[in-house]
Scaffold this motif. Structure first.
Motif, PDB file in Angstrom:
ATOM      1  N   VAL A  23       0.838  -1.201   0.000  1.00  0.00           N
ATOM      2  CA  VAL A  23       0.000   0.000   0.000  1.00  0.00           C
ATOM      3  C   VAL A  23       0.878   1.258   0.000  1.00  0.00           C
ATOM      4  CG1 VAL A  23      -1.860   1.241   1.164  1.00  0.00           C
ATOM      5  CG2 VAL A  23      -1.830  -1.257   1.180  1.00  0.00           C
ATOM      6  N   TRP A 241      -2.539  -2.627  -4.876  1.00  0.00           N
ATOM      7  CA  TRP A 241      -3.913  -2.883  -4.443  1.00  0.00           C
ATOM      8  C   TRP A 241      -4.100  -4.308  -3.924  1.00  0.00           C
ATOM      9  CZ3 TRP A 241      -6.100   1.781  -6.677  1.00  0.00           C
ATOM     10  CH2 TRP A 241      -7.290   2.197  -6.081  1.00  0.00           C
ATOM     11  N   PHE A 244      -3.706  -3.589  -0.497  1.00  0.00           N
ATOM     12  CA  PHE A 244      -4.779  -2.693  -0.070  1.00  0.00           C
ATOM     13  C   PHE A 244      -6.030  -3.489   0.275  1.00  0.00           C
ATOM     14  CE2 PHE A 244      -7.953   0.670  -0.699  1.00  0.00           C
ATOM     15  CZ  PHE A 244      -7.300   1.805  -0.221  1.00  0.00           C
TER      16      PHE A 244
END
Length: 456
Positions: A23, A241, A244
């Motif tokens: 992230v 991501w 994430f």
């Protein structure tokens, strides 16, 4: 702890540290994505806005961001006491020097690091809307105040036990009741569709309305100067991501795996959806469209990554890509200068993902056996998304107006024409040199500003 429990906690800790690193990489990735979309005279300034967000927000998160977001002393369900864990006091080790265990079995400080990276990327997302025309100092002040007054409270409201979460004193519990300490119809924001993307994109819209348009917009709207940068940035965002969404499972388990696969599926579906619209509407499928489409899919799946199947993730992602492809043109219809389409991509896709997940959520979606509970989930998701938008809009407006009248947002007209890289930072991204050129290849010209801008 047993040997198996120690091994499990160690594996989870390793996954969370990797996820936090992924992230963190997203913000430099965003810098490339946004930097490539600006003109060559603004690329460094655009990238600096992401990097300075990393600096400002990281410091504030250590000081009071963690405490405001996840402290135990909630103030009205809006934010937690910023002084309870000020400077991460009583958040890392206990009196005998042992690391404090968090709610998920591994060291609490790992969760602090993971959540810090979310706060950073949320602020950095906003910067794309106001590219090429603001003072870096004004931006840094805004970044600090906005994270304090908007992001940290929203993180508490949604994830920290506040009024937009799933507790007994939440809005969702008030709407449809609660049982065993939880709302009967709990809102879903798995990895930050509301907390990160809706709040940031709403702030971006308010900022462009307060700050105003670039010189010459929309007639001389600058084209992306480096599409390979854009694609590199999109690739780094896609890679990051995985942490994430996958890391938002808070463990190295099947839910993390599901979120990972759903994220990949939604991004791919959105990219194909965006390219299909471009091809049918314009006759061309572009690299900028592919990059923007996959980001739209990533945004759309963020709130839903743990609640869908891979098949329904493709549908949700494709919807996000198609809607965002049309959404980016709203700025021309309504004449607001969202420089790099933060509203068109992040706000449109985040609202769609936050509300659209209620159609596909496993077990309680409208199309997946939820019955009346599916419609109740639509109502809850809509209320939470709307509340986050209003909260972010009102406070962003107050912050933006204060900055405007105390220190000013805009660089001068001359500085904007010369390019904010050289006029503000005394640096340029590219040194072409040659006679009749300023550093960075900015032409020495007496032509009217609008005409000169068109020629570049």
């Amino acid at each position: 702890m047993t040997t198996d429990q120690v091994a499990l906690a160690s594996g989870n800790a390793g996954w969370m540290l990797i996820s936090a690193s992924l992230v963190l990489l997203m913000t430099p990735g965003l810098a490339f994505f946004y930097g490539g979309m600006t003109s060559r005279r603004s690329v460094l300034n655009m990238m600096m806005m992401s990097f300075t967000a990393m600096g400002v927000v990281s410091v504030l998160y250590v000081l009071w961001g963690w405490s405001m977001s996840y402290g135990s002393q909630s103030i009205g369900g809006i934010f937690a006491n910023p002084f309870e864990f000020f400077g991460l006091r009583n958040s890392i080790t206990n009196g005998d020097g042992a690391y404090i265990a968090g709610d998920n079995g591994y060291a609490n400080v790992i969760d602090v690091g993971f959540q810090l990276t979310f706060a950073v990327i949320a602020v950095a997302i906003i910067s794309g809307a106001i590219a090429s025309r603001v003072k870096i100092g004004a931006w840094m002040v805004f970044a600090g105040v906005w994270s304090t007054l908007v992001y940290f409270p929203l993180a508490h409201m949604v994830w920290g036990g506040g009024i937009l979460g799933e507790g007994t004193r939440s809005v969702s519990a008030w709407m449809f009741g609660n049982e065993n300490g939880e709302a009967n119809i709990a809102p879903i924001d798995f990895a930050g569709g509301t907390v990160v993307h809706i709040s940031a994109a709403t702030a971006a819209l308010i900022l462009v309305l307060v700050i105003g348009q670039r010189e010459g917009f929309p007639q001389s709207n600058s084209r992306p100067h480096n599409l390979p940068f854009v694609m590199l940035g999109a690739a780094l965002l896609w890679f990051g991501w995985c942490g994430f969404n996958g890391g938002s499972a808070l463990a190295a388990d099947g839910l993390a795996g599901l979120a990972w696969v759903n994220t990949a599926a939604a991004a791919a579906g959105a990219m194909l959806g965006w390219l299909a619209v471009e091809k049918i509407r314009d006759g061309y499928a572009t690299s900028l469209g592919a990059s923007s489409g996959l980001v739209a899919g990533l945004v759309a799946i963020t709130p839903a990554a743990g609640a869908l199947t891979p098949m329904t993730s493709i549908l949700l992602g494709a919807g996000g890509g198609i809607l965002s492809c049309f959404g980016v043109s709203l700025k021309y219809r309504f004449n607001y200068d969202d420089s790099l389409d933060v509203v068109g991509v992040h706000l449109v896709a985040a609202v769609w993902g936050t509300i659209g997940l209620a159609f596909f959520a496993q077990g309680n979606g409208i199309f997946t056996g939820g019955g009346t509970d599916g419609w109740k989930l639509v109502a809850v998701q809509t209320v939470v998304a709307s509340a986050a938008m209003v909260f972010s809009a009102v406070l962003t407006y107050l912050i933006a107006i204060t900055v405007k009248y105390t220190r000013g947002w805009r660089v001068t007209r001359e500085q904007e024409f010369a390019g904010v890289d050289y006029s503000v930072h005394r640096e340029t991204g590219y040194d072409f040199g040659g006679p009749g050129l300023r550093p960075g290849g900015v032409p020495v010209s007496n032509k009217p500003i609008a005409e000169a801008m068109d020629s570049q």
